[in-house]
Design a protein around this motif. Structure first.
Motif, short mmCIF file in Angstrom:
data_model
loop_
_atom_site.label_atom_id
_atom_site.label_comp_id
_atom_site.label_asym_id
_atom_site.label_seq_id
_atom_site.Cartn_x
_atom_site.Cartn_y
_atom_site.Cartn_z
N UNK A 129 0.88 -1.19 0.00
CA UNK A 129 0.00 0.00 0.00
C UNK A 129 0.91 1.22 0.00
N UNK A 130 0.71 2.10 -0.99
CA UNK A 130 1.51 3.33 -1.09
C UNK A 130 0.77 4.44 -0.36
N UNK A 131 1.46 5.22 0.48
CA UNK A 131 0.80 6.31 1.18
C UNK A 131 0.13 7.33 0.25
N UNK A 132 0.62 7.42 -0.98
CA UNK A 132 0.04 8.36 -1.96
C UNK A 132 -1.41 8.00 -2.30
N UNK A 133 -1.82 6.73 -1.99
CA UNK A 133 -3.19 6.30 -2.28
C UNK A 133 -4.18 6.76 -1.21
N UNK A 151 -8.82 -1.87 4.24
CA UNK A 151 -8.34 -0.57 3.78
C UNK A 151 -9.49 0.43 3.80
N UNK A 152 -9.27 1.54 4.47
CA UNK A 152 -10.26 2.62 4.52
C UNK A 152 -9.77 3.74 3.62
N UNK A 153 -10.65 4.20 2.73
CA UNK A 153 -10.25 5.22 1.77
C UNK A 153 -11.37 6.21 1.51
N UNK A 154 -11.25 6.90 0.38
CA UNK A 154 -12.14 8.02 0.07
C UNK A 154 -12.67 7.88 -1.35
N UNK A 155 -13.94 8.17 -1.52
CA UNK A 155 -14.56 8.06 -2.83
C UNK A 155 -14.17 9.21 -3.75
N UNK A 156 -13.74 10.32 -3.18
CA UNK A 156 -13.29 11.46 -3.98
C UNK A 156 -12.36 12.33 -3.13
N UNK A 157 -11.69 13.26 -3.78
CA UNK A 157 -10.79 14.16 -3.04
C UNK A 157 -11.58 15.17 -2.21
N UNK A 158 -12.90 15.25 -2.41
CA UNK A 158 -13.73 16.17 -1.64
C UNK A 158 -14.06 15.62 -0.24
N UNK A 159 -13.86 14.32 -0.02
CA UNK A 159 -14.16 13.72 1.29
C UNK A 159 -13.05 14.12 2.26
N UNK A 160 -13.41 14.67 3.44
CA UNK A 160 -12.38 15.09 4.39
C UNK A 160 -11.56 13.90 4.91
N UNK A 161 -10.29 14.16 5.23
CA UNK A 161 -9.38 13.11 5.68
C UNK A 161 -9.82 12.44 6.97
N UNK A 162 -10.66 13.12 7.72
CA UNK A 162 -11.11 12.54 9.00
C UNK A 162 -12.11 11.41 8.82
N UNK A 163 -12.75 11.39 7.66
CA UNK A 163 -13.94 10.56 7.53
C UNK A 163 -13.91 9.68 6.29
N UNK A 164 -13.08 8.62 6.26
CA UNK A 164 -13.07 7.75 5.09
C UNK A 164 -14.45 7.16 4.84
N UNK A 165 -14.83 7.08 3.55
CA UNK A 165 -16.17 6.59 3.22
C UNK A 165 -16.14 5.34 2.35
N UNK A 166 -14.96 4.75 2.14
CA UNK A 166 -14.83 3.52 1.35
C UNK A 166 -14.08 2.50 2.19
N UNK A 167 -14.60 1.27 2.22
CA UNK A 167 -13.97 0.18 2.97
C UNK A 167 -13.75 -0.98 2.01
#
Length: 190
Positions: A129-133, A151-167
């Motif tokens: 896993x690359x931190x750039x992801x 892995x917890x991530x984000x559906x778009x760059x608009x999602x704040x870093x505090x609140x991942x919305x993809x699992x």
């Protein structure tokens, strides 16, 4: 006078001294059996002049320069696990790292470490896993030669870093000279 089929035997009536003698004899046998043990089993012994093989030690993740840019912050090893991932008989270490930012949710990197024979310092041989992801790693484990993680991530760059919305669940296994990622099968209730 009538004879009984089984004559009375004098020794069927025990006295306290007989019980003491029996208990002493049993204690002696138990004590002696704990002292007298058979020799331990031995594996095939190396021939004369052969050096014993040193136990392989998993690489220490605190001795590695990870390919992660943290600026003034230090690299923090959050989780680690060791095991033989490629079947060569030497353990690798898988480390989950991030920048020690103090606040927020910095992304994780997941790296596989090995130590080349004769080398003093371990090195990174694979990035899972690359931190750039921008992913955070939870439920990390190494079992049966496979690395698994949630892995917890984000559906778009608009999602704040505090609140991942993809699992997402991921599994990596060494196949044909590389780590291959797949989705682990989920346990099902019967």
């Amino acid at each position: 006078m009538q004879q009984s089929a089984v004559p009375e035997l004098a020794h069927t009536h025990t006295s306290p001294i007989q019980w003491v003698a029996t208990a002493t004899a049993i204690a002696g046998v138990v004590a002696l059996s704990s002292v007298l043990q058979p020799d331990p089993a031995r594996a095939a012994q190396p021939g004369p002049g052969a050096k014993p093989a040193a136990a392989a030690v998993a690489p220490d993740p605190t001795a590695v320069d990870f390919p992660i840019t943290c600026g003034p912050a230090k690299v923090l090893v959050q989780k680690k696990a060791a095991g033989d991932l490629d079947g060569d008989g030497h353990p690798e270490t898988v480390a989950v790292v991030r920048c020690d930012a103090g606040s927020g949710t910095p992304p994780n990197g997941v790296y596989v470490l090995t130590r080349a024979e004769g080398a003093t310092k371990p090195r990174v041989v694979a990035t899972l896993v690359d931190p750039k992801d921008r992913l955070s790693v939870t439920d990390f484990a190494l079992r049966d030669g496979a690395v698994t993680a949630t892995l917890l991530g984000y559906s778009s760059s608009d999602v704040p870093s505090c609140c991942p919305d993809v699992k997402d669940r991921a599994k990596w296994q060494w196949k044909d000279g590389a780590f291959v990622r797949s989705t682990p099968s989920e346990a099902r209730n019967v």
